[in-house]
Design a protein around this motif. Structure first.
Motif, PDB file in Angstrom:
ATOM      1  N   ALA A 144       0.825  -1.209   0.000  1.00 28.03           N
ATOM      2  CA  ALA A 144       0.000   0.000   0.000  1.00 28.03           C
ATOM      3  C   ALA A 144       0.858   1.257   0.000  1.00 28.03           C
ATOM      4  CB  ALA A 144      -0.926   0.014   1.215  1.00 28.03           C
ATOM      5  N   THR A 145       2.074   1.143   0.547  1.00 25.80           N
ATOM      6  CA  THR A 145       2.979   2.298   0.595  1.00 25.80           C
ATOM      7  C   THR A 145       4.383   1.872   0.146  1.00 25.80           C
ATOM      8  OG1 THR A 145       3.555   1.871   2.922  1.00 25.80           O
ATOM      9  CG2 THR A 145       1.711   3.381   2.475  1.00 25.80           C
ATOM     10  N   VAL A 146       5.170   2.845  -0.290  1.00 31.45           N
ATOM     11  CA  VAL A 146       6.531   2.589  -0.745  1.00 31.45           C
ATOM     12  C   VAL A 146       7.344   3.862  -0.563  1.00 31.45           C
ATOM     13  CG1 VAL A 146       6.094   3.305  -3.123  1.00 31.45           C
ATOM     14  CG2 VAL A 146       7.904   1.624  -2.655  1.00 31.45           C
ATOM     15  N   PRO A 211       9.974  -0.008 -10.302  1.00 32.02           N
ATOM     16  CA  PRO A 211      10.876   0.909  -9.590  1.00 32.02           C
ATOM     17  C   PRO A 211      10.184   2.252  -9.370  1.00 32.02           C
ATOM     18  CG  PRO A 211      11.453   0.851 -11.902  1.00 32.02           C
ATOM     19  CD  PRO A 211      10.338  -0.145 -11.721  1.00 32.02           C
ATOM     20  N   ILE A 212      10.364   2.815  -8.187  1.00 32.44           N
ATOM     21  CA  ILE A 212       9.786   4.124  -7.874  1.00 32.44           C
ATOM     22  C   ILE A 212      10.877   5.183  -8.041  1.00 32.44           C
ATOM     23  CG2 ILE A 212       8.667   5.533  -6.097  1.00 32.44           C
ATOM     24  CD1 ILE A 212       6.966   3.213  -7.148  1.00 32.44           C
ATOM     25  N   PRO A 213      10.600   6.275  -8.755  1.00 29.15           N
ATOM     26  CA  PRO A 213      11.620   7.317  -8.967  1.00 29.15           C
ATOM     27  C   PRO A 213      12.216   7.795  -7.644  1.00 29.15           C
ATOM     28  CG  PRO A 213       9.705   7.729 -10.329  1.00 29.15           C
ATOM     29  CD  PRO A 213       9.330   6.611  -9.407  1.00 29.15           C
ATOM     30  N   PRO A 214      13.521   7.970  -7.572  1.00 25.83           N
ATOM     31  CA  PRO A 214      14.159   8.405  -6.331  1.00 25.83           C
ATOM     32  C   PRO A 214      13.732   9.788  -5.871  1.00 25.83           C
ATOM     33  CG  PRO A 214      15.714   8.452  -8.157  1.00 25.83           C
ATOM     34  CD  PRO A 214      14.498   7.729  -8.653  1.00 25.83           C
ATOM     35  N   ASP A 215      13.195  10.584  -6.786  1.00 25.21           N
ATOM     36  CA  ASP A 215      12.781  11.943  -6.417  1.00 25.21           C
ATOM     37  C   ASP A 215      11.267  12.069  -6.288  1.00 25.21           C
ATOM     38  OD1 ASP A 215      12.410  11.577  -9.193  1.00 25.21           O
ATOM     39  OD2 ASP A 215      12.243  13.745  -9.444  1.00 25.21           O
ATOM     40  N   ALA A 216      10.560  10.933  -6.279  1.00 27.40           N
ATOM     41  CA  ALA A 216       9.098  10.987  -6.168  1.00 27.40           C
ATOM     42  C   ALA A 216       8.695  11.652  -4.855  1.00 27.40           C
ATOM     43  CB  ALA A 216       8.522   9.573  -6.239  1.00 27.40           C
ATOM     44  N   LYS A 217       7.790  12.601  -4.932  1.00 27.61           N
ATOM     45  CA  LYS A 217       7.375  13.347  -3.748  1.00 27.61           C
ATOM     46  C   LYS A 217       6.431  12.525  -2.887  1.00 27.61           C
ATOM     47  CE  LYS A 217       7.813  17.921  -5.885  1.00 27.61           C
ATOM     48  NZ  LYS A 217       7.097  19.180  -6.226  1.00 27.61           N
ATOM     49  N   ALA A 218       6.528  12.717  -1.578  1.00 30.02           N
ATOM     50  CA  ALA A 218       5.633  12.037  -0.646  1.00 30.02           C
ATOM     51  C   ALA A 218       4.193  12.393  -0.984  1.00 30.02           C
ATOM     52  CB  ALA A 218       5.957  12.439   0.790  1.00 30.02           C
ATOM     53  N   GLY A 219       3.320  11.414  -0.980  1.00 32.25           N
ATOM     54  CA  GLY A 219       1.918  11.649  -1.307  1.00 32.25           C
ATOM     55  C   GLY A 219       1.577  11.308  -2.738  1.00 32.25           C
ATOM     56  N   THR A 220       2.608  11.200  -3.593  1.00 32.90           N
ATOM     57  CA  THR A 220       2.367  10.796  -4.981  1.00 32.90           C
ATOM     58  C   THR A 220       1.858   9.365  -4.999  1.00 32.90           C
ATOM     59  OG1 THR A 220       4.115  12.239  -5.842  1.00 32.90           O
ATOM     60  CG2 THR A 220       3.417  10.409  -7.253  1.00 32.90           C
ATOM     61  N   GLN A 221       0.870   9.105  -5.828  1.00 34.40           N
ATOM     62  CA  GLN A 221       0.325   7.761  -5.934  1.00 34.40           C
ATOM     63  C   GLN A 221       0.563   7.192  -7.328  1.00 34.40           C
ATOM     64  OE1 GLN A 221      -3.825   8.654  -4.715  1.00 34.40           O
ATOM     65  NE2 GLN A 221      -3.444   7.337  -2.948  1.00 34.40           N
ATOM     66  N   TYR A 222       0.763   5.883  -7.385  1.00 35.51           N
ATOM     67  CA  TYR A 222       0.906   5.177  -8.652  1.00 35.51           C
ATOM     68  C   TYR A 222      -0.146   4.072  -8.698  1.00 35.51           C
ATOM     69  CZ  TYR A 222       5.356   7.576  -9.170  1.00 35.51           C
ATOM     70  OH  TYR A 222       6.320   8.547  -9.298  1.00 35.51           O
ATOM     71  N   ARG A 223      -0.904   4.080  -9.771  1.00 37.93           N
ATOM     72  CA  ARG A 223      -1.941   3.051  -9.939  1.00 37.93           C
ATOM     73  C   ARG A 223      -1.502   2.075 -11.021  1.00 37.93           C
ATOM     74  NH1 ARG A 223      -6.467   1.855 -13.001  1.00 37.93           N
ATOM     75  NH2 ARG A 223      -6.381   3.780 -14.253  1.00 37.93           N
ATOM     76  N   VAL A 238      -7.796  -5.998 -13.111  1.00 36.23           N
ATOM     77  CA  VAL A 238      -7.763  -5.679 -11.682  1.00 36.23           C
ATOM     78  C   VAL A 238      -6.785  -4.526 -11.512  1.00 36.23           C
ATOM     79  CG1 VAL A 238      -8.419  -7.915 -10.733  1.00 36.23           C
ATOM     80  CG2 VAL A 238      -6.051  -7.517 -11.398  1.00 36.23           C
ATOM     81  N   THR A 239      -6.956  -3.738 -10.460  1.00 34.67           N
ATOM     82  CA  THR A 239      -6.097  -2.577 -10.261  1.00 34.67           C
ATOM     83  C   THR A 239      -5.849  -2.321  -8.778  1.00 34.67           C
ATOM     84  OG1 THR A 239      -5.802  -0.221 -10.812  1.00 34.67           O
ATOM     85  CG2 THR A 239      -8.018  -0.942 -10.200  1.00 34.67           C
ATOM     86  N   SER A 240      -4.734  -1.662  -8.481  1.00 38.86           N
ATOM     87  CA  SER A 240      -4.416  -1.306  -7.101  1.00 38.86           C
ATOM     88  C   SER A 240      -3.502  -0.077  -7.118  1.00 38.86           C
ATOM     89  CB  SER A 240      -3.723  -2.469  -6.384  1.00 38.86           C
ATOM     90  OG  SER A 240      -3.571  -2.199  -5.002  1.00 38.86           O
ATOM     91  N   THR A 241      -3.463   0.629  -5.994  1.00 37.02           N
ATOM     92  CA  THR A 241      -2.701   1.879  -5.907  1.00 37.02           C
ATOM     93  C   THR A 241      -1.696   1.843  -4.755  1.00 37.02           C
ATOM     94  OG1 THR A 241      -4.596   3.130  -6.781  1.00 37.02           O
ATOM     95  CG2 THR A 241      -2.882   4.382  -5.641  1.00 37.02           C
ATOM     96  N   VAL A 242      -0.520   2.396  -4.985  1.00 30.12           N
ATOM     97  CA  VAL A 242       0.507   2.504  -3.956  1.00 30.12           C
ATOM     98  C   VAL A 242       0.834   3.976  -3.755  1.00 30.12           C
ATOM     99  CG1 VAL A 242       2.392   2.273  -5.626  1.00 30.12           C
ATOM    100  CG2 VAL A 242       2.799   1.716  -3.227  1.00 30.12           C
ATOM    101  N   THR A 243       1.089   4.362  -2.491  1.00 32.55           N
ATOM    102  CA  THR A 243       1.377   5.755  -2.160  1.00 32.55           C
ATOM    103  C   THR A 243       2.806   5.911  -1.691  1.00 32.55           C
ATOM    104  OG1 THR A 243      -0.936   6.087  -1.474  1.00 32.55           O
ATOM    105  CG2 THR A 243       0.688   7.711  -0.728  1.00 32.55           C
ATOM    106  N   VAL A 244       3.501   6.932  -2.202  1.00 34.27           N
ATOM    107  CA  VAL A 244       4.877   7.203  -1.801  1.00 34.27           C
ATOM    108  C   VAL A 244       4.858   7.868  -0.429  1.00 34.27           C
ATOM    109  CG1 VAL A 244       7.013   8.416  -2.365  1.00 34.27           C
ATOM    110  CG2 VAL A 244       5.598   7.468  -4.196  1.00 34.27           C
ATOM    111  N   GLN A 245       5.631   7.320   0.496  1.00 32.78           N
ATOM    112  CA  GLN A 245       5.661   7.860   1.853  1.00 32.78           C
ATOM    113  C   GLN A 245       6.547   9.097   1.950  1.00 32.78           C
ATOM    114  OE1 GLN A 245       7.036   4.377   4.061  1.00 32.78           O
ATOM    115  NE2 GLN A 245       4.960   4.008   4.793  1.00 32.78           N
TER     116      GLN A 245
END
Length: 245
Positions: A144-146, A211-223, A238-245
């Motif tokens: 759910a988070t990354v 892979p999540i971008p190293p500069d991804a801002k907290a709160g950004t979500q990827y679906r 099927v789909t799911s979303t992860v949020t950058v901490q």
């Protein structure tokens, strides 16, 4: 010694170069077993980020050249940084896609495993031959988070059933979207977006690494969205979303 004042254009260029150097140091592509891919991604990121930074600088250039405001150059430099940073997350996925297109041999093999036999799935779903070829995405598991700069594994489960138990061709779809401030933007998924495979009937699991971008801002979500198509029928997804901490 005489105290010389740097002209506005030269000062702007110096600020832009300094900004790009800082951004370049932060351009850490997700670690990979392929060193050549890593190098390619970093190079493409810097190129794409430089373009973004250039556009940001242009936004403040008019003020710098045509205004006597002492903060004009400072605003132009800030524009360069914002322009570059804003385009960096998008540039990350674009860079990987560009490298894969330039070097198809680098594209990793998809990991698809058969997890249940035909007879078991047929019994569990009460499948009948009169239903024809059936393909259904049933589950998508991912965190759910990354944290920025990390990578996450996505496990997508799907079933395929045929009237006579024979193998059949299927199309797998993998889609990725970024959600920032409520706005969803499609991104290029690393690896294979669409893939044709011939599988045995039963339950299967597709494992993808994101892979999540190293500069991804907290709160950004990827679906992430996974779909399967077979027998000329509509896609099942099927789909799911992860949020950058």
């Amino acid at each position: 010694m005489h105290d010389r004042k740097m002209n506005p254009t030269r000062h702007l260029a110096t600020s832009l170069v300094a900004s790009l150097m800082c951004l370049s140091l932060a351009a850490h592509a997700q670690e990979s077993a392929n060193a050549d891919l890593d190098a390619c991604v970093k190079e493409q990121q810097i190129v794409l980020t430089a373009k973004g930074a250039g556009m940001g600088a242009l936004a403040g250039l008019g003020t710098a050249l045509f205004s006597k405001n002492k903060d004009a150059l400072k605003n132009a430099a800030i524009g360069a940084v914002v322009g570059g940073a804003a385009g960096f997350a998008t540039a990350y996925f674009t860079a990987i896609d560009t490298c894969y297109k330039q070097n198809p041999a680098w594209i990793p093999e998809s990991k698809i495993e058969r997890t249940k036999a035909y007879a078991q799935v047929k019994k569990e779903t009460k499948y009948k031959a009169s239903e024809g070829i059936k393909a259904q995405a049933t589950k998508l598991a991912m965190p759910a988070t990354v944290k920025a700069g990390e990578a996450l594994d996505i496990a997508s489960t799907f079933i395929v059933l045929t009237p006579n138990g024979a193998e059949t061709p299927v199309t797998l779809e993998r889609k990725l979207f970024a959600i920032v401030e409520g706005k969803e933007t499609p991104l290029t998924f690393t690896g294979k977006n669409n893939e044709e495979r011939t599988v045995e009937p039963g339950e299967h699991q597709d494992t993808a690494r994101l892979p999540i971008p190293p500069d991804a801002k907290a709160g950004t979500q990827y679906r992430y969205e996974f779909g399967v198509i077979a027998g000329g029928k509509p896609v099942s997804s099927v789909t799911s979303t992860v949020t950058v901490q």
